[in-house]
Motif scaffolding. Sequence first.
Motif, PDB file in Angstrom:
ATOM      1  N   GLN A  81       0.821  -1.208   0.000  1.00  0.00           N
ATOM      2  CA  GLN A  81       0.000   0.000   0.000  1.00  0.00           C
ATOM      3  C   GLN A  81       0.857   1.261   0.000  1.00  0.00           C
ATOM      4  N   VAL A  82       1.907   1.269   0.818  1.00  0.00           N
ATOM      5  CA  VAL A  82       2.800   2.432   0.874  1.00  0.00           C
ATOM      6  C   VAL A  82       3.482   2.649  -0.470  1.00  0.00           C
ATOM      7  N   ALA A  83       3.963   1.559  -1.082  1.00  0.00           N
ATOM      8  CA  ALA A  83       4.626   1.677  -2.378  1.00  0.00           C
ATOM      9  C   ALA A  83       3.656   2.155  -3.456  1.00  0.00           C
ATOM     10  N   THR A  84       2.439   1.633  -3.419  1.00  0.00           N
ATOM     11  CA  THR A  84       1.429   2.046  -4.404  1.00  0.00           C
ATOM     12  C   THR A  84       1.073   3.512  -4.255  1.00  0.00           C
ATOM     13  N   GLY A 114       5.198   9.031  -8.792  1.00  0.00           N
ATOM     14  CA  GLY A 114       5.798   8.282  -9.882  1.00  0.00           C
ATOM     15  C   GLY A 114       6.368   6.954  -9.441  1.00  0.00           C
ATOM     16  N   ARG A 115       6.607   6.079 -10.415  1.00  0.00           N
ATOM     17  CA  ARG A 115       7.008   4.703 -10.119  1.00  0.00           C
ATOM     18  C   ARG A 115       8.360   4.616  -9.420  1.00  0.00           C
ATOM     19  N   LEU A 116       9.286   5.496  -9.768  1.00  0.00           N
ATOM     20  CA  LEU A 116      10.613   5.425  -9.168  1.00  0.00           C
ATOM     21  C   LEU A 116      10.597   5.742  -7.680  1.00  0.00           C
ATOM     22  N   SER A 117       9.613   6.495  -7.222  1.00  0.00           N
ATOM     23  CA  SER A 117       9.548   6.862  -5.803  1.00  0.00           C
ATOM     24  C   SER A 117       9.124   5.700  -4.921  1.00  0.00           C
ATOM     25  N   ALA A 118       8.571   4.639  -5.512  1.00  0.00           N
ATOM     26  CA  ALA A 118       8.122   3.499  -4.707  1.00  0.00           C
ATOM     27  C   ALA A 118       9.286   2.830  -3.990  1.00  0.00           C
ATOM     28  N   ALA A 119      10.478   2.818  -4.592  1.00  0.00           N
ATOM     29  CA  ALA A 119      11.624   2.145  -3.979  1.00  0.00           C
ATOM     30  C   ALA A 119      12.023   2.814  -2.662  1.00  0.00           C
ATOM     31  N   GLN A 120      12.053   4.148  -2.627  1.00  0.00           N
ATOM     32  CA  GLN A 120      12.401   4.845  -1.393  1.00  0.00           C
ATOM     33  C   GLN A 120      11.355   4.598  -0.313  1.00  0.00           C
ATOM     34  N   GLU A 159      13.787  -9.007 -10.238  1.00  0.00           N
ATOM     35  CA  GLU A 159      12.962  -8.473 -11.333  1.00  0.00           C
ATOM     36  C   GLU A 159      12.549  -7.035 -11.046  1.00  0.00           C
ATOM     37  N   TYR A 160      12.126  -6.788  -9.795  1.00  0.00           N
ATOM     38  CA  TYR A 160      11.727  -5.421  -9.420  1.00  0.00           C
ATOM     39  C   TYR A 160      12.915  -4.470  -9.547  1.00  0.00           C
ATOM     40  N   ILE A 161      14.075  -4.879  -9.027  1.00  0.00           N
ATOM     41  CA  ILE A 161      15.262  -4.022  -9.073  1.00  0.00           C
ATOM     42  C   ILE A 161      15.663  -3.733 -10.513  1.00  0.00           C
ATOM     43  N   TYR A 162      15.617  -4.748 -11.356  1.00  0.00           N
ATOM     44  CA  TYR A 162      15.973  -4.558 -12.765  1.00  0.00           C
ATOM     45  C   TYR A 162      15.051  -3.532 -13.436  1.00  0.00           C
ATOM     46  N   ARG A 163      13.761  -3.670 -13.197  1.00  0.00           N
ATOM     47  CA  ARG A 163      12.818  -2.749 -13.836  1.00  0.00           C
ATOM     48  C   ARG A 163      12.972  -1.328 -13.287  1.00  0.00           C
ATOM     49  N   HIS A 164      13.251  -1.214 -12.001  1.00  0.00           N
ATOM     50  CA  HIS A 164      13.479   0.113 -11.422  1.00  0.00           C
ATOM     51  C   HIS A 164      14.714   0.759 -12.052  1.00  0.00           C
ATOM     52  N   ARG A 165      15.802   0.027 -12.152  1.00  0.00           N
ATOM     53  CA  ARG A 165      17.027   0.580 -12.714  1.00  0.00           C
ATOM     54  C   ARG A 165      16.862   0.939 -14.183  1.00  0.00           C
TER      55      ARG A 165
END
Length: 430
Positions: free
Chosen positions: A44-47, A54-60, A103-109
């Motif tokens: 939920q927090v990531a979403t 934006g999508r890149l902010s989900a990692a932080q 997979e998540y890390i690859y797509r984020h990068r």
Amino acid sequence: MSTSSSSSSSSSSSNGGTGSSFQRRTRSRKGVWPEPFVEALAVQVATDAYLNSGRLSAAQALLNIFQVCPRWRAISRSELLWQELTRRIWNAENLRSDTWREEYIYRHRTAANFRQRRYEHTTLPFTDGLLCQRLALSDEYLAAGFSDGGVYLFHLPSRAHLSTFYPLDRHRLGRFSISISGIILSDVRLVFATLDGDIHTATINDEMPLRRAHIGDVVDDGALIDFTGSNRWWVGLYAGAPERAIQIRNGETEELLFVGGTLTDPEAVMGWHSLSDMTELLGRVRMTGNEKAVACTSSRMILFDLQNEGAILLELVLARGIMLGCFDANYYAALITDQRGIGSLRLLMDAEEVCRFRLRGHPALGCINAGYAVIVNSGVIRVWEIERGQCLYSLRERIGGDCSAIVADERRVAAAAQGGIIHLWDFGAQ
């Protein structure tokens, strides 16, 4: 004294009991954060971060969650969690890395590389003098379709040209009737359609020859002006016959499921002319998420349901028209550019405008992936962030002459130019 002592003892006992109860409740509260709860909270927090910034902010946002305590950090190793996060944030259902976390890390990068202009550029040659009309990408391959009916297949890791496919011979109606009007490409199968309505399919890296899956009927259906799909669906957009604008087929059985629609009825005459003369684009059709497709002409766009006999879910009429070369859609939105060069991203569920931006010059062609728009004009390709409508940069390489086709996925951009060259930009994580 005795009473007092008893009372004191009672009070002490009571306080001690209360303290123990409080400690038990405290420990209990620390223990009421089971793994499924923490995983749901992380999702939920990531979403929320994705939707807001934006999508890149989900990692932080995820990093902040997993720093709470060692137990939560341990939960961050859950494969089910990363599978759900990858599906939510990156709309990815298939695992290509060793684990869902990777997979998540690859797509984020890779998305970060797109934003920061980190890529490798190369070129793929084809026969000079041919007009490339369609491009398609998969993880392993690129397919290019031409006006003479040829489809070139390239292996992306090696950049090698593997083979060329041509439509099977039969009587044709019109000089350009075998021009490629659409390509569906995966790592195992190639499907392509020609303007006369023929659909061919081939299994990649297989001894089986090219096969005609459907014989087109120009007289009854008109010209097949655009074609798209997936492993499950084949969708064609036709112009030339009334109330037969859309055909939907089962991509596995190749069975025809639906014929109908009036979207291209005003373009019927031009549909017939396209068989013998090179005409401007008459319409576009694109797959979206949730078993739907979106199609448009220069004045009207519709969203329709592939599972429910092409039922129209949304219709949009633009007074200033639609620049078809710059129309594209991803799984949740459509990029629509009007005749004045004003681009907008609209949600497909209700046509709500997410952002608006003015494109420089008079753009010729454009496409989008999940987070970025790629627009080419006068040989210059610019990348826009569609979540905010912000122009990020121009690609360093210019395209010589006019660009005739462009496509983007989450990792690559490919564009065909005059002179027999396909430019390829790879943003894959290094």
